[in-house]
Each structure stands twice: as structure tokens, then as C-alpha cells.
Design an enzyme around this catalytic site. Structure first.
Site, PDB file in Angstrom:
ATOM      1  N   CYS B 116     -34.182  62.266-113.586  1.00  0.00           N
ATOM      2  CA  CYS B 116     -33.594  60.923-113.530  1.00  0.00           C
ATOM      3  C   CYS B 116     -33.756  60.350-114.933  1.00  0.00           C
ATOM      4  CB  CYS B 116     -34.280  60.038-112.494  1.00  0.00           C
ATOM      5  SG  CYS B 116     -33.581  58.370-112.448  1.00  0.00           S
ATOM      6  N   CYS B 119     -34.408  56.256-114.896  1.00  0.00           N
ATOM      7  CA  CYS B 119     -35.629  55.653-114.345  1.00  0.00           C
ATOM      8  C   CYS B 119     -36.498  56.772-113.771  1.00  0.00           C
ATOM      9  CB  CYS B 119     -35.308  54.569-113.307  1.00  0.00           C
ATOM     10  SG  CYS B 119     -33.960  54.951-112.192  1.00  0.00           S
ATOM     11  N   SER B 120     -36.714  56.813-112.483  1.00  0.00           N
ATOM     12  CA  SER B 120     -37.608  57.835-111.934  1.00  0.00           C
ATOM     13  C   SER B 120     -37.189  58.175-110.511  1.00  0.00           C
ATOM     14  CB  SER B 120     -39.045  57.338-111.961  1.00  0.00           C
ATOM     15  OG  SER B 120     -39.133  56.097-111.294  1.00  0.00           O
ATOM     16  N   CYS B 121     -35.897  58.107-110.221  1.00  0.00           N
ATOM     17  CA  CYS B 121     -35.414  58.369-108.865  1.00  0.00           C
ATOM     18  C   CYS B 121     -35.765  59.792-108.444  1.00  0.00           C
ATOM     19  CB  CYS B 121     -33.903  58.151-108.796  1.00  0.00           C
ATOM     20  SG  CYS B 121     -33.465  56.457-109.230  1.00  0.00           S
TER      21      CYS B 121
END
Lengths: 115, 214
Positions: B116, B119-121
Site C-alpha cells: 500500500c 498508507c498501510s491498507c
């Protein structure tokens, strides 16, 4: 690793795909209770309609690259959750400030500051 | 990074981490205040917060491993998983919420890896919370640019003939990799096969374990 404003390429700092970066460090830490609580508050408050994942991200991205380097993941998350909850009117800045003072007065550690 | 305690490693090679008896930080103070205000305003309750933490703690890569093992052993399920991973994993009893989940199958010719960049999906409702490195600047930045070098750092050296596909997640769409089934596992049942499926093999930064090293 901040982008040079003189050569801004149309991407904001968080849009980091393709940037040069160092070796990937695979150190892992176990999440502490306060971090799990931040995660839970985000899930619950957004599930109940007080903000969305987009709102969470908007505040995280507006914090800028310095926050990404100086704050931990869940420190950034609680800051964003808080900002979103104030914006949606769940509580006021004054209520937050009052409560944070009370919390700090309870004790010097996280354990003591929990009621 | 302020939390790089690389010069303070424990005997096991992991950094020491602060415990709850260290001085209260500003952000912990904020978490307590926000939590109490949300409870007082009736948005949530202490019990609901605890239940949410328990639910997240209960999610782990073993959930994903059972999905992968079922896909390896049940062709109809494999087809359903590739068609609609959200529905297929829900049918297995996993509470994956509103998340749109997409399964990516590794083959002898194609290797998939998930990142991702924005972000940090992560497919947290299936696999639990992401590893720290998945959220790091280095992984987010480099994986789309030099995936083979990144994979090599994780110990995955692919033949030049293998096509590498990098998938960039979004807040609304998450991916899980179905690693290739290891050879030498003919006749294994799903439960035994699941023991070969690692977290990293479902992100794409690893392969399923070979049977002789388990």
C-alpha cells in the site's frame, strides 16, 4: 526525505510509491494495550458513523512527513482519531484539554493514569 | 526513526520495547482521554472496546492459511475465491466486514506481491494487523519500483522468467496472495497444508514452506 518544494512533482509526501528508500527493516514489536485501544477506537467510532477512513487518512496526510518520522504509527492514529471526533462534534477541544489534564494528574505511568 | 533501537537488541535479536510502566506519554494521555469521552458520550462502552480488541487479537495469518489450503484442495472453492474473495471467505465463517477482498493466485509463471504505497491498507480482517515493515517508508516506496530487489531482501529469488505483479492496495480494496502449492505435498489434507502457509507468503514477500523443512 521531504520533497523539495522547488521541484514539487504534483505528489504529496505520503504518495511515496517509487521513491528511493533504504533497506527494509523487519524488526517487529508486539502491540501494546494502548495501541490496541487506539485501533479499537478508530474501528468503533468510524463504524458508528462519526468519521470515515478517508477522514482518518486526511488528517494523517496533513500531518506531513515530519510526523511520519517522529511519531509512531498509533501516535499518529490517535491524533487523527481525536481531530476527526472534534470536527464531527462528539466532544470539544475544551473537553479534551480538561480530560487530558485530569488523566495526567492521576499518575506518572499509563497504568496509573487509567481509572 | 525514533524507535529504531538497533543498538539495544535483546538476546533473541529483537529490540526491547517499552512496557506500560514507563512514563505516560502525551499520546497515551490523549488515548485515555478520548476513550473516556467516547464512553461518557455513549458512543461506545468499555465492554465494546474490549470485545473489539479481542476480535482483532483473534485474527491471525492462520485464518488466511486455512483459506489458501482450501483453495489448494477444493477446485470449486478456488474458483469462487478468485471470483469474489470477500464472499468466499465469508462463506468460510470469517468476519471480514465491508472490505472488498481480492485473491491473487501465484502460478509457475506469475508471482504477486502486495503493497500500500499511500498508507498501510492490509487485509486486516482476515490476517490480523500488518507487520511493522509493511507500514514502513522503505517497503511502501520501493516495492512498486524495484520489486525483485525487495523480494530478494526477503529471501525470495525468482527466476527471470517469472512475471512479478505488484498490487497497490486502497482503503476500500485489499489483496491476499494465494501462494503456489509446494511440490511434494500430493495427498496432503487441507489442515496439514495450512501449516505450510506463512503470513509473508500471503503478502507475496515469501513462498509457502517446502514440506521437508517443516
Amino acid at each position: 526525505m521531504t520533497k523539495d518544494s522547488q521541484t514539487f512533482d504534483g505528489r504529496r509526501w505520503h504518495d511515496m510509491g517509487g521513491d528511493a528508500a533504504g533497506r527494509i527493516r523487519t524488526d517487529q514489536h508486539d502491540f501494546s494495550l494502548w495501541e490496541k485501544r487506539v485501533d479499537a477506537l478508530m474501528i468503533l467510532a468510524s463504524a458508528k458513523g462519526h468519521f470515515t477512513v478517508d477522514g482518518l487518512r486526511r488528517v494523517l496526510e496533513d500531518m506531513g512527513p515530519e510526523a511520519f518520522e517522529t511519531m509512531t504509527y498509533y501516535e499518529r492514529w490517535i491524533a487523527s482519531v481525536n481531530q476527526n471526533l472534534i470536527e464531527s462534534g462528539v466532544y470539544s477541544t475544551a473537553e479534551l484539554a480538561q480530560r487530558m489534564s485530569e488523566v495526567a494528574a492521576r499518575g506518572a505511568t499509563y497504568g496509573e493514569a487509567n481509572k | 526513526m525514533p524507535h529504531d533501537h538497533h543498538d539495544h537488541l535483546s538476546p533473541s535479536g529483537h529490540p526491547y520495547r517499552p512496557d506500560d510502566d514507563h512514563p505516560l506519554t502525551y499520546w497515551q494521555q490523549m488515548e485515555i482521554a478520548v476513550r473516556e469521552l467516547l464512553i461518557e458520550k455513549g458512543v461506545t462502552s468499555a465492554a465494546e472496546i474490549n470485545a473489539q480488541i479481542d476480535a482483532m487479537d483473534a485474527r491471525s495469518p492462520s485464518n488466511g492459511a486455512s483459506v489458501v489450503a482450501k483453495a489448494w484442495t477444493d477446485p470449486a472453492f478456488r474458483d469462487a475465491l478468485l471470483a469474489d474473495a470477500s464472499a468466499a471467505t465469508r462463506d468460510m465463517g470469517f468476519d471480514i466486514g465491508p472490505m472488498k477482498l481480492i485473491a491473487l493466485e501465484n502460478t509457475s509463471d506469475v508471482h504477486n506481491v502486495v503493497v500500500c504505497t499511500l498508507c498501510s491498507c492490509y487485509p486486516r480482517n482476515l490476517l490480523g494487523l500488518p507487520p511493522d515493515w509493511y507500514k514502513s517508508r522503505a517497503y511502501r516506496s520501493r516495492t512498486v519500483k524495484e520489486p525483485r530487489k525487495v523480494l530478494a531482501e526477503f529471501g525470495v529469488d525468482l527466476p527471470a522468467t517469472t512475471q512479478v505483479r505488484v498490487h497497490d492496495s486502497t482503503a476500500d480494496m485489499r489483496y491476499v496472495v494465494i501462494p503456489a502449492r509446494p511440490s511434494g505435498t500430493d495427498g496432503w489434507d487441507a489442515g496439514k497444508l495450512a501449516t505450510l502457509v506463512t503470513r509473508d507468503s500471503m503478502i507475496g514477500t515469501g513462498l509457502a514452506k517446502a514440506p521437508d523443512i517443516t
